[in-house]
Design an enzyme around this catalytic site. Structure first.
Site, PDB file in Angstrom:
ATOM      1  CB  SER A 167      -3.890  -6.846  -9.343  1.00  0.00           C
ATOM      2  OG  SER A 167      -2.817  -6.965  -8.217  1.00  0.00           O
ATOM      3  CE  LYS A 168      -2.216  -2.864 -10.674  1.00  0.00           C
ATOM      4  NZ  LYS A 168      -4.007  -2.925 -10.827  1.00  0.00           N
ATOM      5  NE  ARG A 169      -2.254  -7.449  -4.526  1.00  0.00           N
ATOM      6  CZ  ARG A 169      -2.454  -9.072  -4.251  1.00  0.00           C
ATOM      7  NH1 ARG A 169      -0.772  -9.461  -3.811  1.00  0.00           N
ATOM      8  NH2 ARG A 169      -3.442  -9.486  -4.256  1.00  0.00           N
ATOM      9  CG  HIS A 170       0.112 -11.035  -8.431  1.00  0.00           C
ATOM     10  ND1 HIS A 170      -1.434 -10.609  -8.408  1.00  0.00           N
ATOM     11  CD2 HIS A 170      -0.331 -11.731  -7.575  1.00  0.00           C
ATOM     12  CE1 HIS A 170      -2.527 -11.041  -8.100  1.00  0.00           C
ATOM     13  NE2 HIS A 170      -0.877 -11.637  -7.112  1.00  0.00           N
ATOM     14  N   GLY A 171       3.629  -8.157 -10.493  1.00  0.00           N
ATOM     15  CA  GLY A 171       4.902  -7.897 -10.816  1.00  0.00           C
ATOM     16  C   GLY A 171       4.183  -7.450 -12.631  1.00  0.00           C
TER      17      GLY A 171
END
Length: 474
Positions: free
Chosen positions: A239-243
């Site tokens: 998801s977004k929080r993985h970059g």
RNA sequence: GCUCCCUUCGUCUAGUGGUUCAGGACGCCGCCCUCUCACGGCGGUAACACCGGUUCGAAUCCGGUAGGGAGUGCCA
């Protein structure tokens, strides 16, 4: 043997995800490998969430990567007549029926099933309804077989068996008449003569229902291959929080498309110990049989490494074009400095992305060049003042600002003062780039250019002179 | 809960019953090269989830356990 036809069928409800790209890549590779066709189909039956900008993102992303479709894009939103015709026909044939259950009623049913520890599924209460219930717009459900089993001979999972008793009568048309995913997929895959459905793991559970609908259509289902998922670097769902998960982010950050493709193809697929695959090699070597069954984690470091490998291998002129764009993206103008292709040549072994390269080459495109205080203190010392003045004179006298001429000048100075080349090289580098890291000093000076080099050298000489006087004074 | 899937170094993976006290790659560490940093070269670190079974022999086959994941929507 009929021609292979695969399809990539994204829904335009979000960005083009890196995981989706891998699916597209495998579909495309499989078609190319077998001399077949690759079809692009936009699954936009969810009118609420489908957005035109997402369609553009899909098209742009695939184009950037060079994943070209032989057919399409087809849009499901433009195929409503076909879907409706089948719904009507199935209704007539008794293969589908109208269901008048309210959402509340369905919800209550599920709660009860859950409480009883049963499999949550529609219980078919409207299956045998004789009369329509007035005042309610019904949905249409597919009449799934009650017993027996459905066998999926999956190309990557092997034989997977589902009991029909575990399946239920899924909705194929909403109360507003619009068809739903599991149904449209079947109609389309048949109409488009898809031979191999290669898609994400998350669809494995949908497959038996779809096979039943192919059966209802009276046609043989295509072959299926369910790909393992791609997880984030911490093992959680990507998801977004993985970059970056949006493919456009990779382009913006200065990744080369072939590096992204190479990285992605090695997620879930391998060919012995080989790590580097150009697109031609991929298409020659790729096979579904070599796809593994377990999910893989996305590893940004390895992508970075691969990207640099491709940067190293890519001709300077193309690198220059890309670097030019990156310079623009960080507010620099390629016209204010050396040919970006020359910069790329000097930096290809020193940057993992083109964006990083642009950042590092900033000093080549700006007049101002702030020297790092700590570095100045360390390398711009009074001992080097005379050699620096000497080399400054020699450089100024050069009528040819070439690497070899620059190199000669520096060596002459080093010889004259009987010092190592490193003793003069690093102060020069600090003076001219502001920092301790750059390509070989002759290359660096060449890139910075005569005017700026001399000016920055003068500034450094002034700095040291002041410093020397300060020392004497104290 | 129920259905289905998965399980080799931190990560990506090789391996399809014996030639493997498990090979490659990223990362990390060290050395070499060297005007800096890189690149490159060399070396090192580190894994068959667990328990049973089959077999002369298992990472490889079977069963179970544990852990992870997907689905369970008038989303796709």
């Amino acid at each position: 043997m009929s021609k292979v036809r695969t399809r990539f069928a994204p829904s335009p409800t979000g960005v083009l995800h890196i995981g989706s790209i891998r699916t597209a890549l495998f579909c495309w590779l499989y078609a190319r490998r077998h001399g077949g066709q690759f079809i692009l189909r936009i699954e936009d039956t969810d009118r609420e969430r489908s957005k035109p900008e997402h369609i553009d993102a899909i098209l742009d992303g695939l184009a950037w990567l060079g994943i070209d479709a032989d057919e399409g894009p087809y849009y499901q939103s433009q195929r409503m007549d076909q879907y409706n015709a089948v719904v009507e026909r199935w209704l007539d044939e008794g293969k589908a029926y109208r269901c008048y259950c309210s959402k509340e009623e369905l919800e209550a049913m599920r709660e009860a099933q859950k409480a009883a520890g049963e499999h949550v599924r529609y219980d078919g209460r409207c299956r045998h309804l004789e009369e329509p219930k007035p005042g309610i717009e019904p949905v249409v459900r597919f009449r799934n077989p009650l017993d027996g089993e459905v066998v999926v001979e999956d190309l990557v999972r092997g034989r997977v068996v589902f009991e029909n008793a575990q399946l239920d009568d899924l909705i194929i048309a909403r109360s507003d008449g619009s068809p739903t995913y599991n149904f449209t997929v079947v109609i389309d895959d048949y109409d488009m003569q898809v031979t191999h459905v290669i898609r994400g793991d998350d669809h494995l559970n949908n497959t038996p229902r779809q096979i039943n609908m192919f059966e209802a259509l009276g046609v043989a289902p295509p072959a299926f291959a369910h790909l393992p998922m791609i997880l984030g670097s911490d093992g959680a769902k990507l998801s977004k929080r993985h970059g970056a998960v949006d493919i456009r982010d990779y382009r913006e950050q200065g990744y080369l498309p072939e590096a992204v493709l190479n990285y992605l193809v090695r997620l879930g697929w391998s060919h012995g110990d080989q790590e580097i695959f150009c697109v031609d090699e991929m298409t020659a070597l790729f096979d579904i049989a070599d796809v593994n069954q377990s999910a893989s984690q996305f590893n940004p470091e390895k992508l970075l490494w691969l990207n640099q490998q491709y940067i190293i291998a890519t001709p300077a002129d193309r690198l220059g074009d890309e670097l030019g764009k990156q310079l623009g993206a960080i507010g620099l103008d390629a016209d204010d400095g050396p040919d970006p292709a020359d910069v790329a040549e000097g930096y290809r072994e020193r940057a993992q992305t083109l964006r990083e390269m642009a950042e590092k080459a900033r000093y080549c495109y700006e007049d101002d060049c702030e020297v790092d205080g700590k570095q100045a203190k360390k390398h711009l010392r009074p001992v080097i003042l005379e050699p620096l003045k000497d080399v400054r004179e020699k450089l100024a006298a050069l009528d040819d600002w070439s690497e070899s001429a620059i190199n000669n000048a520096i060596h002459d100075t080093a010889d004259a003062f009987d010092i190592n080349i490193g003793k003069i090289g690093q102060p020069l580098r600090i003076a001219v780039t502001g920092g301790p890291v750059s390509p070989p000093i002759d290359v660096t000076l060449k890139l910075v250019g005569r005017e700026r080099s001399l000016a920055r050298l003068d500034a450094a000489i002034d700095y040291i002179t002041e410093r020397a006087q300060g020392q004497k004074a104290s």
